[in-house]
Design a protein around this motif. Structure first.
Motif, mmCIF file in Angstrom:
data_model
loop_
_atom_site.group_PDB
_atom_site.id
_atom_site.type_symbol
_atom_site.label_atom_id
_atom_site.label_comp_id
_atom_site.label_asym_id
_atom_site.label_seq_id
_atom_site.Cartn_x
_atom_site.Cartn_y
_atom_site.Cartn_z
ATOM 1 N N UNK A 172 0.680 -1.291 0.138
ATOM 2 C CA UNK A 172 0.024 -0.072 0.014
ATOM 3 C C UNK A 172 0.813 1.323 -0.100
ATOM 4 N N UNK A 173 0.510 2.233 -0.917
ATOM 5 C CA UNK A 173 1.460 3.475 -0.920
ATOM 6 C C UNK A 173 0.608 4.262 -0.178
ATOM 7 N N UNK A 174 1.257 4.436 1.296
ATOM 8 C CA UNK A 174 0.632 5.369 2.328
ATOM 9 C C UNK A 174 0.688 6.702 2.019
ATOM 10 N N UNK A 175 1.756 7.342 1.470
ATOM 11 C CA UNK A 175 1.671 8.801 0.920
ATOM 12 C C UNK A 175 0.520 9.143 -0.005
ATOM 13 N N UNK A 176 0.505 7.962 -0.862
ATOM 14 C CA UNK A 176 -0.834 8.219 -2.015
ATOM 15 C C UNK A 176 -2.269 8.314 -1.285
ATOM 16 N N UNK A 177 -2.212 7.595 -0.258
ATOM 17 C CA UNK A 177 -3.561 7.354 0.469
ATOM 18 C C UNK A 177 -3.462 8.900 1.358
ATOM 19 N N UNK A 232 -4.946 8.115 12.791
ATOM 20 C CA UNK A 232 -4.503 6.834 13.649
ATOM 21 C C UNK A 232 -4.375 5.681 12.800
ATOM 22 N N UNK A 233 -5.009 5.482 11.791
ATOM 23 C CA UNK A 233 -4.646 4.399 10.762
ATOM 24 C C UNK A 233 -3.156 4.500 10.227
ATOM 25 N N UNK A 238 -0.173 2.982 18.100
ATOM 26 C CA UNK A 238 -1.587 3.595 17.582
ATOM 27 C C UNK A 238 -2.302 3.477 19.080
ATOM 28 N N UNK A 239 -2.369 2.252 19.478
ATOM 29 C CA UNK A 239 -3.052 2.252 20.984
ATOM 30 C C UNK A 239 -2.740 3.187 21.913
ATOM 31 N N UNK A 275 -0.592 3.496 12.874
ATOM 32 C CA UNK A 275 -0.574 1.997 12.899
ATOM 33 C C UNK A 275 0.262 1.190 11.729
ATOM 34 N N UNK A 276 -0.239 1.873 10.614
ATOM 35 C CA UNK A 276 0.701 1.161 9.361
ATOM 36 C C UNK A 276 2.142 1.637 9.424
ATOM 37 N N UNK A 277 2.594 2.819 9.881
ATOM 38 C CA UNK A 277 3.918 3.200 9.826
ATOM 39 C C UNK A 277 4.477 2.961 11.160
#
Length: 250
Positions: free
Chosen positions: A1-6, A44-45, A56-57, A48-50
Motif C-alpha cells: 500500500x502506498x501510504x503517501x498516496x493514501x 490513527x490508521x 496507535x493504541x 498503525x501502518x507506519x
C-alpha cells in the motif's frame, strides 16, 4: 500500500465532501458530519501502518487530551468570532488549544478518567456555547475555495503523521484530533458567512465529539482483539448512532 498516496487522496476527498454537505444541509448538520473521524481515523490508521498497532493504541490516551484541547478551540473561536476577524480569532484559539493540551498532558490521567472528563466537558461546552444572533449571512464563495480547503487539510495531515516518530505516541495522540478540518471550516464560514455561521458549525462539531471521542476510546480495546477494518467499522457505527441521538437531543 502506498501510504503517501493514501494521505494525499483521502484527506482532500473528505474535506470536499464535508464542504458540500454543509452547503446542502446547513452549518449545524455540516458541523456534525465534520465531527466524524474523517481526519483522526486516517491519522490513527497511518500511525498503525507506519509505527505499529501498539503505537496507535498508546496514542489514544493522548487523543483524549487532544479532544479537550479541541473543545477549548471550538468554544474560544465561537466566542471571539463575534468581535474579531478570523486571524486574531484563530491565533487566540490556538493559544488556548495549546495551553489546554499542555495542562492536561501534565496531569497524565488514565484513559477511563480522561474519557469521562471529555464527555462531561462536551456536555458543559454545549450548555455554555454561544448562541447565534440574528440571521445567517447568505453564503459567499471564493473562487476555487474547495481546492484551497483540500490543500490546507492535506498539508496538516502530512505534517502531523510525518512528525509522529519524533513526537512519540503521547504527543502524536494529542495531535490526532488537532483542529485540521475544524480550522478550515471555522475560517471559511467566518470569512464567507460571518460569526453566526461559524458558531452554528462549531456547535455542531462539539456536539459530534460525543461520538468522536467514543470512536477513539473504543479503539484502545478493539484494536488488540480485531483487525483494523473491523475495529474501525464497529466504532464508526457506534459513532453514527451517538451522533443521531445527539442531533435529536440538541
Amino acid at each position: 500500500m502506498n501510504i503517501l498516496l493514501l494521505k494525499v487522496t483521502l484527506m482532500p476527498s473528505v474535506i470536499a465532501l464535508v464542504t458540500l454537505a454543509i452547503r446542502k444541509w446547513g452549518n449545524k448538520v455540516g458541523g456534525l458530519i465534520g465531527s466524524m473521524p474523517w481526519v483522526a481515523g486516517p491519522i490513527l490508521l497511518f500511525f498503525i501502518l507506519e509505527q505499529g498497532t501498539a503505537f496507535g493504541i498508546h496514542s489514544i490516551q493522548g487523543s483524549m487530551t487532544g479532544i479537550l484541547a479541541l473543545i477549548s478551540f471550538c468554544l474560544s473561536y465561537a466566542t471571539f468570532s463575534r468581535k474579531l476577524s478570523w486571524l486574531p480569532t484563530i491565533l487566540l484559539s490556538y493559544g488556548l488549544y495549546t495551553a489546554t493540551a499542555v495542562f492536561f498532558n501534565y496531569l497524565q490521567l488514565n484513559l477511563l478518567l480522561s474519557y469521562a472528563i471529555v464527555i462531561t466537558t462536551v456536555l458543559l461546552a454545549l450548555y455554555f456555547f454561544p448562541k447565534p444572533t440574528g440571521h445567517l449571512i447568505s453564503t459567499r464563495r471564493l473562487p476555487f475555495d474547495i481546492p484551497i480547503r483540500m490543500i490546507i487539510a492535506t498539508l496538516f495531515v502530512l505534517a502531523i503523521t510525518g512528525l509522529a516518530r519524533m513526537l512519540g505516541p503521547d504527543w502524536s495522540g494529542i495531535l490526532t484530533p488537532f483542529p485540521i478540518m475544524t480550522t478550515v471550516l471555522a475560517i471559511f464560514s467566518h470569512t464567507l458567512q460571518g460569526s453566526n455561521a461559524t458558531i452554528a458549525t462549531l456547535r455542531g462539531l462539539v456536539m459530534g465529539l460525543l461520538g468522536f471521542t467514543t470512536f477513539l476510546f473504543l479503539q484502545a480495546f478493539l484494536l488488540s482483539q480485531f483487525s483494523i477494518a473491523l475495529s474501525f467499522g464497529i466504532a464508526f457505527i457506534v459513532n453514527v448512532l451517538i451522533n443521531l441521538v445527539a442531533s435529536r437531543v440538541w
